[in-house]
Design a protein around this motif. Structure first.
Motif, PDB file in Angstrom:
ATOM      1  N   LEU A  76       0.847  -1.184   0.000  1.00  0.00           N
ATOM      2  CA  LEU A  76       0.000   0.000   0.000  1.00  0.00           C
ATOM      3  C   LEU A  76       0.887   1.239   0.000  1.00  0.00           C
ATOM      4  N   PRO A  77       0.855   2.036  -1.066  1.00  0.00           N
ATOM      5  CA  PRO A  77       1.765   3.181  -1.141  1.00  0.00           C
ATOM      6  C   PRO A  77       1.480   4.276  -0.132  1.00  0.00           C
TER       7      PRO A  77
ATOM      8  N   ARG B 294       0.483  -3.616   3.896  1.00  0.00           N
ATOM      9  CA  ARG B 294       0.224  -4.637   2.890  1.00  0.00           C
ATOM     10  C   ARG B 294      -1.270  -4.888   2.758  1.00  0.00           C
ATOM     11  N   ALA B 295      -1.639  -5.335   1.582  1.00  0.00           N
ATOM     12  CA  ALA B 295      -3.017  -5.720   1.322  1.00  0.00           C
ATOM     13  C   ALA B 295      -2.983  -6.972   0.452  1.00  0.00           C
TER      14      ALA B 295
ATOM     15  N   GLY C  27      -2.339  -0.609  -9.555  1.00  0.00           N
ATOM     16  CA  GLY C  27      -1.062   0.092  -9.481  1.00  0.00           C
ATOM     17  C   GLY C  27      -0.238  -0.229  -8.253  1.00  0.00           C
ATOM     18  N   GLN C  28      -0.770  -1.046  -7.343  1.00  0.00           N
ATOM     19  CA  GLN C  28      -0.022  -1.415  -6.135  1.00  0.00           C
ATOM     20  C   GLN C  28       1.067  -2.431  -6.501  1.00  0.00           C
TER      21      GLN C  28
ATOM     22  N   ALA D 178       9.562  -5.643  -3.663  1.00  0.00           N
ATOM     23  CA  ALA D 178       8.974  -5.540  -4.992  1.00  0.00           C
ATOM     24  C   ALA D 178       9.774  -6.396  -5.977  1.00  0.00           C
ATOM     25  N   ILE D 179       9.093  -6.873  -7.006  1.00  0.00           N
ATOM     26  CA  ILE D 179       9.749  -7.655  -8.054  1.00  0.00           C
ATOM     27  C   ILE D 179      10.015  -6.724  -9.224  1.00  0.00           C
ATOM     28  N   ASN D 180      11.289  -6.431  -9.490  1.00  0.00           N
ATOM     29  CA  ASN D 180      11.659  -5.472 -10.529  1.00  0.00           C
ATOM     30  C   ASN D 180      12.104  -6.203 -11.790  1.00  0.00           C
ATOM     31  N   VAL D 181      11.600  -5.729 -12.908  1.00  0.00           N
ATOM     32  CA  VAL D 181      11.923  -6.318 -14.207  1.00  0.00           C
ATOM     33  C   VAL D 181      12.793  -5.343 -14.991  1.00  0.00           C
ATOM     34  N   PRO D 182      13.986  -5.733 -15.417  1.00  0.00           N
ATOM     35  CA  PRO D 182      14.832  -4.854 -16.235  1.00  0.00           C
ATOM     36  C   PRO D 182      14.110  -4.435 -17.507  1.00  0.00           C
ATOM     37  N   PRO D 183      14.298  -3.195 -17.956  1.00  0.00           N
ATOM     38  CA  PRO D 183      13.558  -2.691 -19.130  1.00  0.00           C
ATOM     39  C   PRO D 183      13.687  -3.578 -20.360  1.00  0.00           C
TER      40      PRO D 183
END
Length: 248
Positions: free
Chosen positions: A97-98, A103-104, A124-125, A134-139
């Protein structure tokens, strides 16, 4: 105290609660990941030791205790998006939750990659992994990732993280937020071996409109019966007052 009227009032309040829940279920027939609710009622027995007869010493009222979710799985709805997932079995996607930093949880598996590369749900969460990150994906990999059945997010160069599926031993600990998410505490993240995701689609609502419509009809009939009982009580009081007025 007019005990019969209070008993009927508690019954009618319970019927109103049931109707509100059924109406909400019907409104979410097409909501992805929605789980139909069922009300739980509790009997409250009031004791009156000074009652004239033995039968009147205990009066039973209806109390609204809680609402629980029917965790029956909804149907799989293909979306042709390899990032969309349906959870097979119990559990919820865990998101951040920003606004509150908490968390939700949600069953709606519409997933996408944000501009900063983080994997997120439709609202958008940010989606969290088993470590709460967070799970980050390279561009350069944004259009070449997939999600395995155990929740592992796979890129062309290997795993990028694993989606956290949180389960709750007590489903009543979850409270709807009104935005498709649930808040709750004391959940636990499933291990990879216990996680089962179906990619390429989402879970539909498990609401069955015919059953909900039948429930609405039943509630209406019960309310009509309650109204007739109340009218009968009023007629009985009027006759009693009329007879008392004639005494002497």
């Amino acid at each position: 105290m007019d005990i019969p009227s209070y008993v009927l009032l508690s019954h009618e309040q319970a019927l109103k609660r049931r109707l509100d829940i059924v109406a909400n279920n019907m409104a979410n027939t097409s909501t992805v990941g929605f789980k139909r609710e069922q009300p739980l009622f509790q009997e409250f027995v009031e004791k009156a030791d000074d009652a004239i007869t033995q039968d009147a010493k205990k009066t039973s009222f209806v109390l609204d205790f809680h609402a629980v979710h029917d965790m029956t799985a909804g149907a799989f709805q293909p979306t042709n998006n390899p990032l969309d997932v349906m959870i097979e079995g119990p559990g919820y996607l865990t998101v951040e939750l920003p606004d509150a930093g908490g968390r939700a949880y949600t069953r709606a598996g519409f997933l996408a990659v944000l501009e900063n590369g983080d994997l997120a749900v439709a609202g958008g969460q940010r989606l969290l992994d088993e470590g709460g990150q967070a799970i980050n994906v390279p561009p350069e990999q944004a259009n070449r990732i997939s999600i395995a059945s155990d929740g592992t997010v796979l890129g062309p160069d290997g795993p990028l993280g694993r989606v956290a599926i949180t389960v709750f031993d007590d489903e009543t600990a979850l409270a709807p937020r009104g935005d498709g998410l649930f808040s709750g505490a004391e959940g636990r993240v499933l291990a990879a071996a216990d996680t089962k995701l179906h990619a390429g689609g989402v879970e539909g609502s498990n609401v069955q409109p015919i059953l909900e419509t039948t429930a609405m009809i039943e509630i209406l009939r019960l309310y009509q019966n309650s109204v007739r009982m109340n009218e009968s009580l009023n007629d009985m009081r009027k006759r009693a007052l009329d007879k008392l007025g004639r005494v002497g």
